[in-house]
Design a protein around this motif. Sequence first.
Motif, mmCIF file in Angstrom:
data_model
loop_
_atom_site.group_PDB
_atom_site.id
_atom_site.type_symbol
_atom_site.label_atom_id
_atom_site.label_comp_id
_atom_site.label_asym_id
_atom_site.label_seq_id
_atom_site.Cartn_x
_atom_site.Cartn_y
_atom_site.Cartn_z
ATOM 1 N N TRP A 197 28.192 -2.651 20.439
ATOM 2 C CA TRP A 197 28.088 -4.077 20.722
ATOM 3 C C TRP A 197 27.599 -4.725 19.439
ATOM 4 N N VAL A 198 28.188 -5.837 19.038
ATOM 5 C CA VAL A 198 27.793 -6.502 17.799
ATOM 6 C C VAL A 198 27.610 -7.991 18.028
ATOM 7 N N SER A 199 26.755 -8.581 17.194
ATOM 8 C CA SER A 199 26.598 -10.036 17.182
ATOM 9 C C SER A 199 27.743 -10.635 16.377
ATOM 10 N N ALA A 200 27.859 -11.950 16.415
ATOM 11 C CA ALA A 200 28.902 -12.626 15.644
ATOM 12 C C ALA A 200 28.769 -12.306 14.159
ATOM 13 N N GLU A 242 27.358 -9.645 12.760
ATOM 14 C CA GLU A 242 27.674 -8.237 12.534
ATOM 15 C C GLU A 242 29.185 -7.995 12.589
ATOM 16 N N LEU A 267 34.745 -16.711 18.552
ATOM 17 C CA LEU A 267 33.498 -17.145 17.929
ATOM 18 C C LEU A 267 33.417 -18.661 17.814
ATOM 19 N N ARG A 278 30.527 -21.380 19.536
ATOM 20 C CA ARG A 278 29.757 -22.398 18.820
ATOM 21 C C ARG A 278 29.946 -23.787 19.422
#
Length: 113
Positions: free
Chosen positions: A85-88, A90, A108, A112
């Motif tokens: 799992w990654v953040s935007a 990452e 993404l 926002r």
Amino acid sequence: MARRATGEHLEGFWELPGGKVEPGETLASALERELEEELGLRAVAGAEIARTIHHYERGSIELIALATTVANKVGALLVHDAVTWVSAGEARLLQIAPADVPLINVVLQGMRA
């Protein structure tokens, strides 16, 4: 994100897991089936959140992202050798499969908004 295993098409690239829709399947049921088959995930797919088309030399593909809830941890890896799992932020650091880049950018941007 799931990384394509050695020997697979686009090996080493990260992608949003999923797959092809079979005749008679809805988008949601196809995603749920693919996540179970490829990653051992039990998931419930919901509304469409993004859609893009990518053109390869051998043909074009349409990618559709669905909001999805996952009920368990990854239990199998068939065509991938890693899942995370990654953040935007990452996600932007990963070597992402070319077809997935525009779809991830649309997702993404929607986050926002």
